[in-house]
Design an enzyme around this catalytic site. Structure first.
Site, PDB file in Angstrom:
ATOM      1  CG  HIS A  44       3.500  60.525  35.170  1.00  0.00           C
ATOM      2  ND1 HIS A  44       3.125  61.531  34.322  1.00  0.00           N
ATOM      3  CD2 HIS A  44       3.715  59.429  34.385  1.00  0.00           C
ATOM      4  CE1 HIS A  44       3.111  61.081  33.073  1.00  0.00           C
ATOM      5  NE2 HIS A  44       3.449  59.795  33.088  1.00  0.00           N
ATOM      6  CD  GLU A  46       4.688  65.217  38.351  1.00  0.00           C
ATOM      7  OE1 GLU A  46       4.905  64.011  38.123  1.00  0.00           O
ATOM      8  OE2 GLU A  46       4.872  66.106  37.505  1.00  0.00           O
ATOM      9  CB  THR A 190      32.263  44.155  17.396  1.00  0.00           C
ATOM     10  OG1 THR A 190      32.937  45.359  17.054  1.00  0.00           O
ATOM     11  CG2 THR A 190      32.295  43.962  18.888  1.00  0.00           C
ATOM     12  CG  ASP A 194      35.746  41.467  20.349  1.00  0.00           C
ATOM     13  OD1 ASP A 194      36.813  41.016  19.893  1.00  0.00           O
ATOM     14  OD2 ASP A 194      35.549  42.666  20.584  1.00  0.00           O
ATOM     15  CG  LEU A 198      27.111  43.098  22.548  1.00  0.00           C
ATOM     16  CD1 LEU A 198      26.608  43.608  21.196  1.00  0.00           C
ATOM     17  CD2 LEU A 198      28.257  43.978  23.022  1.00  0.00           C
ATOM     18  CD  GLU A 286      29.378  48.435  24.739  1.00  0.00           C
ATOM     19  OE1 GLU A 286      30.495  47.960  24.998  1.00  0.00           O
ATOM     20  OE2 GLU A 286      28.363  48.188  25.407  1.00  0.00           O
TER      21      GLU A 286
END
Ligand code: AOF
Ligand code: ZN
Length: 347
Positions: A44, A46, A190, A194, A198, A286
């Site tokens: 983490h 810290e 899509t 297209d 991605l 998208e």
């Protein structure tokens, strides 16, 4: 705290479903060390900063962008609140409390009990913004949804004449969004028109999971989105069995989902809920028109990033189905090259 927030953002796209956290250790107005959470399962913020500060941390101040954590079952790393106490830190400045019910105030309580002074609420809004994915996910078990669209001045998202509507600067912003989000979602329309990859092409970028909504499994098996197994396809129960087998053979997850109210679409609320169960904390939608329209109509987005390009395309596909409305009540606008980019928050 501003420096700690800067450090936190270095974990973008690397720590999900954990939050982005930064930490700065300072003494007498001088920064001794800084750290951040850089990898899921890793140290983490810290722990990183205290490790670098060493014995110098005794008597110092710590600035943390999120409340230090406490022990709880299933946790991967030691308690930060305990580490801060053990290092002898005198004061802790906290930007915002951790909404994770396992922590939620217990870290602050532990510090105070140990005699550490705690000051809360420093840069709280910016810290909440930096962790908008984590906050939404922890509170609702649903991912934060960003709907991205690039639209011409006459409202088209596609035309037979133009391959790209927005400009390269906006394309760069999209690559950064792909890096930051856990998943990208598109519809089969899509994929079929297209054939996009991605993937994230930003240097050192990270590819998000590709989530495809394809009711009847109509996308060709050789589509680029199926290039590797980092892909999940949502379909109806009676979808093409052979297609299903072919995709599963490539390691792609096929997830049956119930139909939406209008029958020919999937219940997108269920799709997002399932992505949440898969620990996806953020989704970049998208397109295309059908998905975008459903997402807006059903109020499923948290944020819409809408680029308007100064072009009149004439013929082409309109961004939304008729009747869809996005309220601009909560919008801000920036110029990105010659595009105007609106960021619209759902209220
Ligand atoms: C902090 N500092 O840098 C982060 C915190 O399984 P673990 O050990 O990685 O713990 C994950 C939880 O800890 C996470 O769900 C969130 O509540 C908190 N994240 N806390 O003090 C950090 N990343
Ligand atoms: Zn911690």
């Amino acid at each position: 705290m501003r420096r700690a927030l800067e450090l936190a953002l270095q974990g973008c796209g690397r720590v999900s479903p954990n939050p982005l956290v930064g930490c700065v250790i300072a003494k007498g107005g001088r920064i001794i060390a800084g750290g951040f959470h850089g990898k899921f399962g890793g140290p983490h913020a810290e722990a990183d900063a205290l490790g670098k500060a060493g014995a110098e941390a005794a008597g110092a101040d710590a600035y943390v962008t999120l409340e230090p954590c406490v022990r709880f079952e299933g946790k991967k790393t030691p308690s930060c609140a305990e580490a801060v106490v053990k290092a002898g830190v005198k004061r802790v400045f906290v930007a915002v409390r951790d909404p994770n019910p396992n922590v939620a105030g217990k870290g602050i309580e532990l510090l105070k009990q140990a005699g550490v002074e705690v000051v809360e609420g420093i840069c709280e809004d910016d810290a909440g913004e930096a962790n908008k994915f984590f906050f939404k996910f922890v509170r609702t078990k649903r991912p934060y949804v960003i709907l991205k669209m690039a639209v011409s001045l006459d409202g088209k998202i596609w035309s037979p004449e133009t391959s790209s509507i927005s400009n390269p600067q906006f394309a760069g912003m999209v690559q950064k969004l792909r890096n930051d989000c856990d998943a990208i979602l598109v519809g089969s329309g899509t994929v079929i028109t297209d054939n996009p990859r991605l993937t994230c092409r930003m240097p050192q970028g990270r590819d998000p999971l590709r989530a495809i909504v394809d009711c009847n499994l109509e996308s060709p098996v050789n589509s680029k989105v199926f290039n590797d197994a980092n892909c999940a396809v949502f379909c109806l129960r009676n979808a093409d069995g052979n297609k299903r087998k072919a995709l599963e053979k490539r390691g792609i997850r096929i997830i049956e989902t119930e139909a939406g109210e209008d029958g020919d679409r999937l219940n997108l609320e269920r799709v997002f809920a399932t992505l949440g169960e898969m620990k996806i904390t953020s989704v970049l939608v998208e397109g295309g028109r059908k998905i975008a329209s459903s997402v807006v109509r059903e109020g499923l987005y948290d944020e819409c990033v809408l680029a308007i390009a100064p072009k009149i395309l004439g013929e082409g596909t309109p961004a939304f189905e008729s009747g869809v409305e996005i309220g601009f009540g909560n919008a801000s606008v920036q110029t990105v090259g010659d595009n105007a980019v609106f960021t619209i928050r759902k209220r």
